[in-house]
Design a protein around this motif. Structure first.
Motif: not given
Length: 306
Positions: A77-100
């Protein structure tokens, strides 16, 4: 689309809560709000570069979970080319836990997830993308071997190679420095890389000079409200920060790196690129969240004229 900025790095879903203050060890505090925000240092820098005028491609990994789908769609949606963003089968995406807290200070715990799956082979598979670009950006939220491969390949291709050494927990591999045109740490990262306590312009220069001695091309130490310090073999230059009212500093460093890269890719000179990046970073701290806080090109132009 031919990208003039390629970002090799992380994509995370940020789980963000605001609280009156940061909890001490072993303490529970009540939060005031909670939200999920697209983040990850690599993705943040890609979004910043794209919003600020660059043609951007992202190389990274996401999981096959709902967060992975959302992170990819967010970049597209930000017009960024994502052809090189690989989806890892059965993988869990990264997360960040942030307190402000109410002073806009934050603590962050990153769970790498599939960011740890990004391999040198992923970079090699899109070597043509690196060959066509002007600027290559790396950080340290993906495997070190992958970062090292990318830096070396960037130098072989004579690209502008930028390394944001974050998060930094100690010295970098010495052989990396000769591949880096611009090393961009903040105060704590400069300290972690060198052992120097960075709490002033003088100490920032001392840390930067020790990094120069290891072979880096130029050092830009970002100092928050104190601005940024450029140190090279030829000169030392301090750039004062624009005055703004801070709300959340979560993505300020990433905004600086992305904006600086976009400016260089557009042909701006070094000093102008730093000033441009400082305005973008300053604007980012006036809004909450990582990617939602990153300004657009017109915002920076309007601020510069104000």
């Amino acid at each position: 689309m031919q990208a003039n900025v390629v970002v090799v790095g992380s994509l995370n879903m940020d789980l963000v809560t605001r609280a009156e203050r940061l909890p001490r060890p072993g303490e529970t505090v009540f939060g005031q709000s909670f939200g999920t925000v697209h983040g990850g240092k690599g993705a943040n820098q890609a979004v910043a570069a794209s919003r600020l005028g660059a043609q951007v491609a992202m190389i990274g990994c996401v999981g096959s979970d709902a967060y992975g789908v959302q992170l990819r769609e967010g970049l597209e949606a930000e017009n960024i080319d994502c052809q090189a963003v690989r989806t890892v089968t059965q993988g869990v995406s990264g997360v960040a836990l942030i307190v402000v807290d109410t002073n806009s200070q934050n603590t962050i715990v990153v769970v790498p997830g599939t960011n740890g799956c990004l391999a040198s082979q992923d970079i090699m598979a899109f070597d043509g993308m690196l060959q066509e670009t002007k600027v290559i950006i790396c950080q340290l939220e993906v495997p070190m071997e992958t970062v090292g491969h990318t830096l070396k390949r960037g130098r072989e291709l004579d690209k502008i190679v930028i390394l944001n050494p974050a998060p930094a927990s100690g010295p970098l591999p010495v052989q990396w420095y000769a591949s880096v045109d611009y090393l961009i740490p903040n105060e704590s990262e400069a300290g972690a890389l060198t052992g120097v306590t960075v709490d002033s312009l003088d100490s920032a220069e001392l840390a930067a000079r020790s990094l120069l001695a290891l072979g880096a091309g130029k050092i830009i130490v970002t100092l928050g409200a104190q601005g940024a310090l450029l140190v090279s073999a030829q000169r030392v230059m301090h750039f004062a920060a624009p005055k703004v009212e801070a709300v959340d500093a979560t993505a300020a460093g990433d905004t600086f790196v992305g904006a600086f890269s976009a400016a260089l890719a557009a042909g701006k000179g070094e000093d102008d690129a730093i000033r441009f990046a400082q305005i973008a970073a300053a604007l980012s701290v006036t809004c909450a969240g990582a990617q939602p806080s990153i300004p657009r090109l017109q915002d920076v132009k309007d601020f510069a004229l104000s």
